[in-house]
Scaffold this active site. Structure first.
Site, short mmCIF file in Angstrom:
data_model
loop_
_atom_site.label_atom_id
_atom_site.label_comp_id
_atom_site.label_asym_id
_atom_site.label_seq_id
_atom_site.Cartn_x
_atom_site.Cartn_y
_atom_site.Cartn_z
N GLU A 26 0.84 -1.21 0.00
CA GLU A 26 0.00 0.00 0.00
C GLU A 26 0.87 1.25 0.00
OE1 GLU A 26 -1.68 1.46 3.69
OE2 GLU A 26 -1.11 -0.43 4.64
N LYS A 160 -5.20 -2.56 14.07
CA LYS A 160 -4.58 -1.56 14.94
C LYS A 160 -5.22 -1.60 16.32
CE LYS A 160 -3.30 1.39 11.04
NZ LYS A 160 -3.81 0.52 9.97
#
Length: 305
Positions: A26, A160
């Protein structure tokens, strides 16, 4: 008539044509996830890590409205150093293309584009997921729904730790996205090796991941992605007590400043970097480099199978 076709770097196109291992990467980690000037240096290290493990790196992004699979050095530098680079999820790609924008692809957009051109393995840091208090805000990352219909293997360090990890795992189950731990039966929490949540399945080698990928193709019963959760060793994670204190402070800051939506994650990551004196950044870099290496090893194993 404008040409909105996806551009493949010649090296990436040749590798895909020859059935050689390719790893998608990414670009939001370059433009939004890491501070300058570390972001460009780390992006280069990520690509080199993939090369060193025997695969071709394909960092995905948009330059001047053109989607590119395999950014070259000039393009990567542009996304790392320019101001106003847009953060592009799947829904944004066509609009940004028409606008002629520079943009960095999120996990969802990177996975979609990579799978669309035939790349089977994607390395990232941590996935997005269900945000805390989502029962009131309905705030949930597009990563989850994108992976429910994108057949790609994602190597990550879980989701996360700033998110509601339990709710995220429940959503992944509902969406039919399998999750396997790499060398563990506990789901990692990005900065933390153990989020406190169990996993049903684990694998021990890249070859096992490649075999699962092959079985999924053979069975042809799911178009969802496969998540391989690769935890940091416990001695490399962020100190859990420091993590919990900084997270609590960051969440309080969000509430005080009224920050919501896609601004939440950049805010919290910046807060972690500042409040931990850069220790969270060092952990973040270790995470993505480890995931890049494992993704390359999986891509190599998959190319052999």
């Amino acid at each position: 008539m404008d040409d909105f076709s996806i551009s493949l770097r010649p090296e990436v196109a040749a590798a895909l044509q020859a059935g050689q291992p390719v790893v998608a990467l990414e670009s939001t980690i370059v433009s939004h996830g890491l501070p300058r000037p570390d972001n460009l240096k780390v992006a280069q290290e990520i690509e080199q890590t993939v090369r060193d493990a025997g695969a071709v790196p394909a960092t995905i992004g948009m330059v001047g409205g053109r989607l590119i699979v395999g950014l070259d050095e000039v393009q990567l530098t542009r996304l790392a150093t320019a101001d106003g680079v847009a953060k592009l999820s799947v829904r944004d790609l066509a609009v940004a293309a028409v606008a002629g924008s520079d943009g960095a692809t999120t996990v969802a957009a990177t996975a979609a584009v990579a799978a669309g051109v035939g790349i089977g393995v994607f390395a990232t840091g941590g996935l997005g997921g269900v945000h805390r208090a989502a029962a009131e805000s309905f705030d949930e990352s597009a990563d989850l729904t994108a992976l429910s219909h994108t057949p790609i293997t994602v190597i990550c360090a879980g989701v996360k730790s700033i998110l509601d990890i339990g709710a995220t795992l429940e959503r992944l189950e509902t969406l039919g996205v399998p999750v396997v731990g790499y060398g563990t039966r506990r789901f990692p929490g990005f900065y933390l090796s153990d989020s406190g949540h169990d996993l049903d399945w684990s694998v021990q080698t890249p070859d096992e991941v490649a075999q699962i990928m092959r079985a999924r193709r053979t069975h042809a019963v799911s178009r969802a992605g496969l998540i391989v959760a690769n935890p940091l060793p416990a001695d490399e994670q962020l100190d859990p007590d420091l993590h919990d204190r900084v997270l609590a402070e960051g969440l309080a800051g969000l509430a005080a400043e009224g920050i919501t939506g896609k601004a939440v994650t950049p805010y919290l990551l910046a807060h972690f970097h500042s409040a931990t004196g850069g220790r969270s950044l060092a952990v973040n870099v270790r995470i993505i480099l480890r995931n890049a290496r494992l993704a390359a090893e999986v891509a190599v194993a998959s190319a052999r199978s």
